[in-house]
Write an enzyme that holds these catalytic residues in place. Structure first.
Site, short mmCIF file in Angstrom:
data_model
loop_
_atom_site.label_atom_id
_atom_site.label_comp_id
_atom_site.label_asym_id
_atom_site.label_seq_id
_atom_site.Cartn_x
_atom_site.Cartn_y
_atom_site.Cartn_z
N ASP A 162 -1.93 -45.28 -13.44
CA ASP A 162 -2.16 -44.21 -12.46
C ASP A 162 -1.36 -42.94 -12.71
O ASP A 162 -1.11 -42.17 -11.78
CB ASP A 162 -1.81 -44.74 -11.06
CG ASP A 162 -0.42 -45.36 -10.99
OD1 ASP A 162 0.43 -45.03 -11.83
OD2 ASP A 162 -0.19 -46.19 -10.08
N GLU B 237 -4.86 -52.29 -15.71
CA GLU B 237 -4.27 -52.27 -14.36
C GLU B 237 -5.16 -51.46 -13.41
O GLU B 237 -4.74 -50.54 -12.72
CB GLU B 237 -2.85 -51.70 -14.37
CG GLU B 237 -2.08 -52.07 -13.10
CD GLU B 237 -0.69 -51.47 -13.04
OE1 GLU B 237 0.27 -52.21 -13.33
OE2 GLU B 237 -0.55 -50.28 -12.70
N GLU C 207 -0.30 -40.62 -7.74
CA GLU C 207 -0.81 -41.82 -8.40
C GLU C 207 -2.08 -42.38 -7.76
O GLU C 207 -2.97 -42.86 -8.46
CB GLU C 207 0.28 -42.90 -8.42
CG GLU C 207 1.41 -42.63 -9.39
CD GLU C 207 2.51 -41.76 -8.82
OE1 GLU C 207 3.52 -41.53 -9.52
OE2 GLU C 207 2.37 -41.29 -7.66
N HIS D 170 12.95 -43.03 -6.51
CA HIS D 170 12.69 -41.74 -7.13
C HIS D 170 11.38 -41.08 -6.69
O HIS D 170 11.12 -39.93 -7.06
CB HIS D 170 12.66 -41.89 -8.65
CG HIS D 170 11.47 -42.66 -9.13
ND1 HIS D 170 11.44 -44.03 -9.16
CD2 HIS D 170 10.25 -42.26 -9.58
CE1 HIS D 170 10.28 -44.44 -9.61
NE2 HIS D 170 9.52 -43.39 -9.88
N ARG E 252 8.26 -39.05 -5.26
CA ARG E 252 8.18 -37.74 -4.64
C ARG E 252 8.09 -37.83 -3.12
O ARG E 252 8.71 -37.05 -2.40
CB ARG E 252 6.95 -36.97 -5.16
CG ARG E 252 7.06 -36.46 -6.58
CD ARG E 252 5.78 -35.72 -6.98
NE ARG E 252 5.84 -35.17 -8.33
CZ ARG E 252 5.52 -35.85 -9.42
NH1 ARG E 252 5.12 -37.12 -9.32
NH2 ARG E 252 5.61 -35.29 -10.61
N HIS F 8 17.53 -41.87 -11.29
CA HIS F 8 16.47 -41.12 -11.96
C HIS F 8 16.99 -39.74 -12.35
O HIS F 8 17.89 -39.18 -11.72
CB HIS F 8 15.28 -40.98 -11.01
CG HIS F 8 14.00 -40.59 -11.68
ND1 HIS F 8 13.65 -39.27 -11.91
CD2 HIS F 8 12.97 -41.33 -12.16
CE1 HIS F 8 12.47 -39.22 -12.49
NE2 HIS F 8 12.04 -40.46 -12.67
#
Length: 371
Positions: A95, A117, A131, A208, A210, A241
């Site tokens: 993704d 996936e 994603e 991490h 967004r 991260h």
């Protein structure tokens, strides 16, 4: 059959590496590897670990790159590679922006796409962002869908995907995990070498995404600090991260505590070994919801929803959201209640047996024979 595998980030590389290695070693296939380097350093670490050498490297990573920049640069770069190689199929994973952009580039060249996936969904187009829409759009561009689970297959069927185009494979990340976990390893990081894993309960943290930046991340980090304060045998290890906003917030809230260790991101092999030595995991990652249960480690997911409901149903994962009290209370229960801990750590992982890559290769072989 000429098969081109494309990926650009560390998680994609980890999950695609076992599949690429299978293709490289099979005389029925001409295997071509193209990386976009949406991530650079972290991608290179995985390529080195799995001993993979790309045939093409688009090297698109730029400082402060936006999603639009990534998409445009992958589209332009992939067009040139696809026109030159003309593969029979392009394999993309999951993704990421590399995934969607590469699938679109292949579509523009009328080359079939195989989506590894496939079928994960939250049904919230902004969570995880970007994603969720990357994988939805990739599904609509794909000719073959390699779904990890039956639920993923059902998601695709509801969206009108032809049942004959979907193959349930398990998740290739389990293939990668079992390969790496089986190798002898000793930590080289100074902080990790000093941790008393025998007498301390280690909580490994990754955070991490967004959508968690800002207030939500503050809640997550505050709950983690409270746990470290109240349980004196706990050590928290957080490979932070590289995003400057994440690092700033982590240092502000978690920095300075003697049992909270903020370290640089780890390569995959030490990270797998860290998971294996941890008591449990707190994460907003998708992949760790699949990986950690194979090592018998409970996972607390600090997100509002997950595209991996199979783990929730199996009991290997708990969705604790981004509320400070809920995160703290759930973590405290695992630290205080042996039965609650055993119920999660001993549950069966629904994501596969380490043979997903093998099933994908056999599907491709059958497609080649039936062309």
């Amino acid at each position: 059959m000429k098969v081109m595998s494309v990926f650009g980030t560390r998680p994609e590389a980890i999950k695609m590496a076992p599949l690429v290695k299978k293709l490289n070693g099979d005389p029925d296939f001409e295997s071509v590897l193209c990386v976009t380097a949406q991530h650079r350093e972290m991608l290179d670490q995985v390529l080195s670990l799995f001993e993979l050498t790309p045939d093409y490297d688009l090297n698109i990573m730029k400082p402060n790159q936006t999603l639009s920049m990534i998409t445009a640069n992958v589209l332009r770069g992939m067009e040139e590679v696809l026109v030159k190689e003309r593969p029979d199929i392009v394999l993309v994973h999951g993704d990421t922006s590399t995934t969607f952009s590469s699938a679109l580039a292949a579509f523009y060249q009328q080359i079939p796409v195989g989506h590894v996936e496939a079928g994960l969904r939250t049904y919230d187009m902004y969570s995880p962002f970007p994603e969720e829409m990357n994988r939805v759009l990739t599904s609509h561009l794909s000719a073959v869908h390699f779904a990890p689970t039956e639920r993923n297959r059902q998601n695709l069927l509801r969206e009108g995907v032809d049942i004959s185009k979907i193959v349930i494979t398990g998740n290739t990340v389990i293939d990668a995990l079992l390969e790496v976990a089986g190798k002898p390893y000793a930590f080289t990081d100074d902080t990790l070498r000093k941790i008393d894993f025998e007498n301390r309960r280690v909580i490994t943290v990754t955070c991490h995404r967004r959508e968690n930046l800002g207030e939500y991340m503050e809640h997550i980090f505050s709950a983690i600090r409270d746990i470290a304060e109240d349980f004196k045998d706990v050590e928290v290890i957080y490979p932070v991260h590289l995003n400057p906003k994440v690092r700033e917030e982590a240092n502000r809230i978690l920095g300075g505590h003697e049992r909270i260790h903020l370290i640089d991101p780890l390569q995959y092999q030490p990270f797998v070994n860290l998971m294996a030595k941890s008591y449990f995991i707190i994460t907003d990652s998708g992949g760790m919801q699949e990986e950690a249960p194979s090592l018998g480690k409970p996972v607390l997911v600090v997100r509002k929803e997950t595209e991996r409901p199979e783990a929730l149903e199996a009991g290997t994962v708990k969705l604790v959201g981004v509320d400070r009290d809920n995160i703290y209370n759930t973590a405290a229960e695992l630290l205080s209640d042996k039965d609650a801990y055993a119920g999660m750590s001993e549950a069966s992982n629904p994501y596969g047996d380490g043979r997903a890559s093998e099933r994908i290769v056999e599907t491709l072989r059958n497609l080649s024979k039936n062309k």
